[in-house]
Design a protein around this motif. Structure first.
Motif, PDB file in Angstrom:
ATOM      1  N   GLU A 141       0.853  -1.181   0.000  1.00  0.00           N
ATOM      2  CA  GLU A 141       0.000   0.000   0.000  1.00  0.00           C
ATOM      3  C   GLU A 141       0.892   1.235   0.000  1.00  0.00           C
ATOM      4  OE1 GLU A 141      -2.985   0.154   2.977  1.00  0.00           O
ATOM      5  OE2 GLU A 141      -3.803  -1.846   2.520  1.00  0.00           O
ATOM      6  N   GLU A 142       0.742   2.073  -1.009  1.00  0.00           N
ATOM      7  CA  GLU A 142       1.589   3.254  -1.151  1.00  0.00           C
ATOM      8  C   GLU A 142       1.202   4.348  -0.156  1.00  0.00           C
ATOM      9  OE1 GLU A 142       2.876   3.265  -5.890  1.00  0.00           O
ATOM     10  OE2 GLU A 142       1.569   4.818  -5.070  1.00  0.00           O
ATOM     11  N   TRP A 143       2.207   5.137   0.237  1.00  0.00           N
ATOM     12  CA  TRP A 143       1.954   6.350   1.011  1.00  0.00           C
ATOM     13  C   TRP A 143       2.882   7.447   0.497  1.00  0.00           C
ATOM     14  CZ3 TRP A 143       4.843   2.303   2.906  1.00  0.00           C
ATOM     15  CH2 TRP A 143       6.139   2.593   3.339  1.00  0.00           C
ATOM     16  N   ASN A 144       2.510   8.691   0.736  1.00  0.00           N
ATOM     17  CA  ASN A 144       3.347   9.831   0.357  1.00  0.00           C
ATOM     18  C   ASN A 144       4.399  10.023   1.440  1.00  0.00           C
ATOM     19  OD1 ASN A 144       1.831  10.417  -1.990  1.00  0.00           O
ATOM     20  ND2 ASN A 144       0.316  11.525  -0.766  1.00  0.00           N
ATOM     21  N   SER A 145       5.643   9.711   1.113  1.00  0.00           N
ATOM     22  CA  SER A 145       6.693   9.772   2.121  1.00  0.00           C
ATOM     23  C   SER A 145       7.385  11.126   2.189  1.00  0.00           C
ATOM     24  CB  SER A 145       7.742   8.686   1.861  1.00  0.00           C
ATOM     25  OG  SER A 145       8.317   8.838   0.573  1.00  0.00           O
TER      26      SER A 145
END
Length: 279
Positions: A141-145
């Motif tokens: 699951e992608e997140w804005n890092s």
């Protein structure tokens, strides 16, 4: 859950250390030190040896100083450092790739009696935190890092024949940079490094995308087409249980080089006895 994950992948007992070697054979050691209070908040902390001397070499995945473990994230406090790194990197690259050729061209083509002076400014803004991974961890699951942006302005003040001087007496080139990164926890793997073989390592990928636009005053057609396409890179980190970061690989899309950090030695102290695993 947050503290459990941090202790699992970020052991922080005082006296613990991790030594890494990059692709050029240079060594770098990170130490767990006393927590620090910043603006009323407590952060776990690292020190580094050798200390970072050139901000252009800063990598927030590796060189971060302070981090927190919350209910939602393991997050590193990196905003000021990323801004310093962007200023150093962009200023040096544009000086080599744009300013020096521009000076040479102006010196060769300027009409008699025309003089010019080149000045530059650069501003950068980065979000305060680099979001390392969510707690508890979720896979694929992608997140804005991380996001950041910068503005580099080249001003050419022209003097001489009024007929040759542009409106306002100056040419202004404004380069706008936009940087974004997304993180994904991919899987667990066994990883081999000079420090040993580590099982069940958490594999995290960070995909970066940097774009650039150009504005000119007075307006000039065709300038945007001279800029390079967006730059993409992939940074992969492996974290071993009860040890921490054991390996990093960083690949840029536009070249064949790979930057690496690998664990060559470490000692993890325990909070109870002050002694722990050494390799």
């Amino acid at each position: 859950m947050g503290n459990e994950w941090a202790n699992y992948y970020f052991p922080d007992a005082l006296g613990s250390y991790w030594t890494y070697e990059n692709e050029d054979g240079d060594e770098f050691t990170r130490y767990a030190i006393e927590p620090q209070d910043i603006d009323g908040e407590t952060y776990r902390a690292f020190s580094h040896d050798p200390p970072l001397e050139d901000w252009e070499d800063y990598k927030y995945h590796i060189h971060s100083y302070f981090y927190q473990v919350g209910d939602d994230w393991v997050a590193f406090l990196t905003g000021d450092e990323i801004e310093n790194a962007m200023k150093a990197l962009v200023t040096n690259k544009l000086d080599e790739g744009v300013l020096q050729p521009l000076r040479e061209q102006l010196e060769q083509t300027a009409p008699p009696g025309i003089t010019f002076e080149i000045s530059t400014t650069f501003d950068a803004e980065a979000q305060d935190y680099f979001y390392f991974f969510p707690t508890p961890i979720t896979y694929n699951e992608e997140w804005n890092s991380m996001t950041s942006q910068g503005e580099f302005v080249i001003t050419i003040d022209v003097a001489g024949d009024p007929n040759e001087i542009p409106p306002g007496g100056a040419l202004i080139f404004t380069f706008n940079f936009n940087f974004s990164e997304t993180g994904t926890v991919k899987t667990t793997e066994t990883v081999e490094t000079p420090a040993g073989t580590f099982e069940d390592c958490l594999k995290i990928e960070f995909q970066t995308d940097m774009g650039m636009t150009l504005e000119t005053s007075p307006p000039m057609e065709g300038m945007q087409s001279m800029l390079p396409d967006n730059t993409k890179s992939l940074t992969t980190l492996w974290l071993a249980p009860n040890v921490g970061l054991v390996k990093m690989e960083q690949e840029a899309e536009n070249n064949d080089t790979t930057k690496t950090f690998e664990l060559t030695g470490y000692e993890i102290k325990t909070t109870e006895s002050g002694n722990g695993e050494t390799n």
